[in-house]
Design a protein around this motif. Sequence first.
Motif, mmCIF file in Angstrom:
data_model
loop_
_atom_site.group_PDB
_atom_site.id
_atom_site.type_symbol
_atom_site.label_atom_id
_atom_site.label_comp_id
_atom_site.label_asym_id
_atom_site.label_seq_id
_atom_site.Cartn_x
_atom_site.Cartn_y
_atom_site.Cartn_z
ATOM 1 N N UNK A 85 0.863 -1.181 0.000
ATOM 2 C CA UNK A 85 0.000 0.000 0.000
ATOM 3 C C UNK A 85 0.903 1.236 0.000
ATOM 4 N N UNK A 86 0.701 2.102 -0.966
ATOM 5 C CA UNK A 86 1.560 3.287 -1.080
ATOM 6 C C UNK A 86 0.802 4.531 -0.648
ATOM 7 N N UNK A 87 1.522 5.474 -0.121
ATOM 8 C CA UNK A 87 0.924 6.765 0.211
ATOM 9 C C UNK A 87 1.994 7.842 0.125
ATOM 10 N N UNK A 88 1.690 8.900 -0.594
ATOM 11 C CA UNK A 88 2.655 9.987 -0.715
ATOM 12 C C UNK A 88 2.018 11.256 -0.178
ATOM 13 N N UNK A 108 -2.436 12.855 -4.590
ATOM 14 C CA UNK A 108 -3.111 11.766 -5.309
ATOM 15 C C UNK A 108 -2.299 11.363 -6.535
ATOM 16 N N UNK A 109 -1.815 12.383 -7.264
ATOM 17 C CA UNK A 109 -1.068 12.084 -8.490
ATOM 18 C C UNK A 109 0.178 11.253 -8.182
ATOM 19 N N UNK A 113 1.070 7.323 -9.045
ATOM 20 C CA UNK A 113 2.268 7.050 -9.836
ATOM 21 C C UNK A 113 3.122 6.002 -9.146
ATOM 22 N N UNK A 114 3.331 6.174 -7.846
ATOM 23 C CA UNK A 114 4.155 5.238 -7.096
ATOM 24 C C UNK A 114 3.503 3.869 -7.068
ATOM 25 N N UNK A 158 11.244 10.220 -5.893
ATOM 26 C CA UNK A 158 10.311 9.339 -5.185
ATOM 27 C C UNK A 158 10.654 7.875 -5.437
ATOM 28 N N UNK A 159 10.849 7.529 -6.709
ATOM 29 C CA UNK A 159 11.106 6.134 -7.027
ATOM 30 C C UNK A 159 12.482 5.704 -6.525
#
Lengths: 310, 270, 196
Positions: A85-88, A108-109, A113-114, A158-159
């Motif tokens: 589960x990802x969250x930025x 959200x964007x 993406x992640x 981020x990546x």
Amino acid sequence: MASLILSPAEQDFIIRGVEKGFRGDGRGSLDRREVTLRTGMISQANGSARCRIGSLGVGTDILVGVKAEVNTWAAGEPEECGTIVCNVECSPSAAQEFEGRGADEINVELTQLLDRIVGGEQSGLDLRKLCIIPRQAYWVLHIDALVLDVKGGVADALVWATRAALLATKLPRVVVESVTDDSGVARAEFDVVDDAEDQMGLEGARDLPLAATFNQIGRRYVVDASEQEEAVTQAKLTVAVSPKMEICAIQKGGMLKGFAPSLLSEITQTALRIAKEEFARFDALFAEASKHNGELDEEPSTGSTFLEPF
Amino acid sequence: MSANIFDRRRVNGPPRSVEPLYTDEGDVKPFTNGGRADGRSLDQLRPIFIKTGPLAVQPTFSPTAPSGSAYYEQGKIRISCAVYGPRQGRKSNPRMGSFDCDFQYAPFSCSWKRRPHIKGADEKEIALILEQAMAPAIRLEAYPKACIDAFVTVIESDGKFATISAAINCISAALADAGIELYDIVAACSMSLNASQWVSDCNQAEEDVSQCSLFVSRMPSADEITYLLQQGKTMPDQTDRAVQTCSNSCARVYAVLSRYLQASMEQPAS
Amino acid sequence: MSSESVIVTPGRRLGLTQEYESGPGTYVRNGMIYSSILGTKKIEQALAETSDDSIKRPMLFVERQNTKFAIPVIGSEILGRVVRINPRAASVAIMMVDSAPCQEDFQGIVRVQDIRATEKDLVQMINSFRPGDIIRAEVISLGDQRSYFLATTKNEHGVVFAQSEAGNSMIPISWEEMQDPKTQTIEKRKCAKPVT
């Protein structure tokens, strides 16, 4: 992204410079800025990493923490896999417009993406190994990213930070045993070994992809745009490539223009070409970060490691 | 309700109830026998139907009616879009107008489990994708300080990427119906990779078993790709081939869109 | 004016800039004229040009029957309703631009120095506009975040319709007075010169 307002003269300067192959800080069009990587600074998380692309004070700074939790299986979920589960979140310290609800759209964007790049099978992680007992319990990895500073090229940072955090993640070992209860039914039960030394890394983390964002400025494109270059970008393309030279995700960004199809295929080819160097660079930085981490273990670990000039 | 309770004030039904008999058709697995479940060939798109102006209130000018609207069907996908504008924008930019998009799934539209009535992160992201796909096609310099809003509602969804492509086509039709100046109509199409073969316009069952999905939206007159999204792993030459094939499919969708829009102008009173 | 009834969609090639001028509903790219709206392609022949040496090219434009919604542009004439007044400015809801309706009312402002062309410092808002008046004005600037800037300095601009305090429609009797025909009371407004 935090938008910088440039005068028409500055915009023209950047566009014409890029078309001739010159960039504001002297880089080549495919060169990335200096990257600084640190891992393991959050003791409460199973894995953490901090990545800064750009020099001290003028770079994009992202902190990623990975926490593993055991979830009970519910009907409808995959039976033999764990999940990610990802969250930025963008912190208001990055830009004033991120205060309050201002960062909702960009959060959200970036989260999607992640999620697209690392949130499933396509990330390379072996999700089956995250299953503890099929149809009963599995690991869920919560990847939480905090954007601390934005100076162009957020998706890439981020990546990179997520890849570093996942490579540095250690899961405690789980012991599964079969227990027969009073009515003679054999059930599987698991026990998490609470030993800081007895931990395993994530299977398949070496296959995680890295992303590169190509910004179209004028008729040429550049990799890793700075804040000023992003303000002049008409369209951008984020390409995620795995170490095995597979394309894991492609996403276009930017509202002003589209891409010519020939430029599109040229960009994907370039992404593969620079992928080798990017991975080599990442591995070198990661190795150094782990070594740096190892040295610090000898000192009493306090919050000061986090506050080091970074 | 217990079968033993006898309510004297009402006409009671039979005391015992039995489950109805269902004939289990069984899930038709996609791609069995090398063909597709609905008999299409690998590069065949689902049939498209478009109607513009269904949301306009008669007479055409009324303060609360949308400037343009469209209803779009592609196979089982049903989408409706309303365009408002140009009207006063919140973020007024003196150089060009702004384009905002709102996307939502109707609570009964999706085959997967989702919390109804709450806008999920995927809907917000798709709204951003639609904005980025359509904005290059709109002549925003002609509408300084104004904003154009598009509201998309998915009535029935069949394939996530196919639904996004259908939404793009629907917004194009609605913008053309609203008389907003465009550089070109944007046409979009999706594909999925299954066992090293690219299959066009997949429905939900086919997308679920595919390794990778991709969609492309294109403006044929400028030969520009306004949006490209790939999810899943591929080898690089596969992506190139897919983008090529998808662009050709977009050209076919464009032809269908143009025909419908021209037909809608020829019969104004329908 | 010769016309061909060909329905075109946005993005269709219509002609070359060497042969035609581009009119409303079209745009130019790389020497080619493309249509920008869904409508009928029309060609307007050039009027006989005597003074100009250059030969005027026929104009290519795309026409659409349905109402096209307008946005205020600098120099356009608008019809609006006065919403609020304060001693320095009057807030106007712009309803029509150059005889095309607006989808939704735009917001405009007439500053007190833009009401009259002469004796600007002696103008009083209460004697020029009242809330509820319909005015004809010109857009002089795209303005700030919220409103367009309007001006009623020309003779033909100003109040075209107003109601007296008694509730009856008033008739303009001079450039600064309107009279209620039923009660004969006179109220001060900056009136628009009626166009014959």
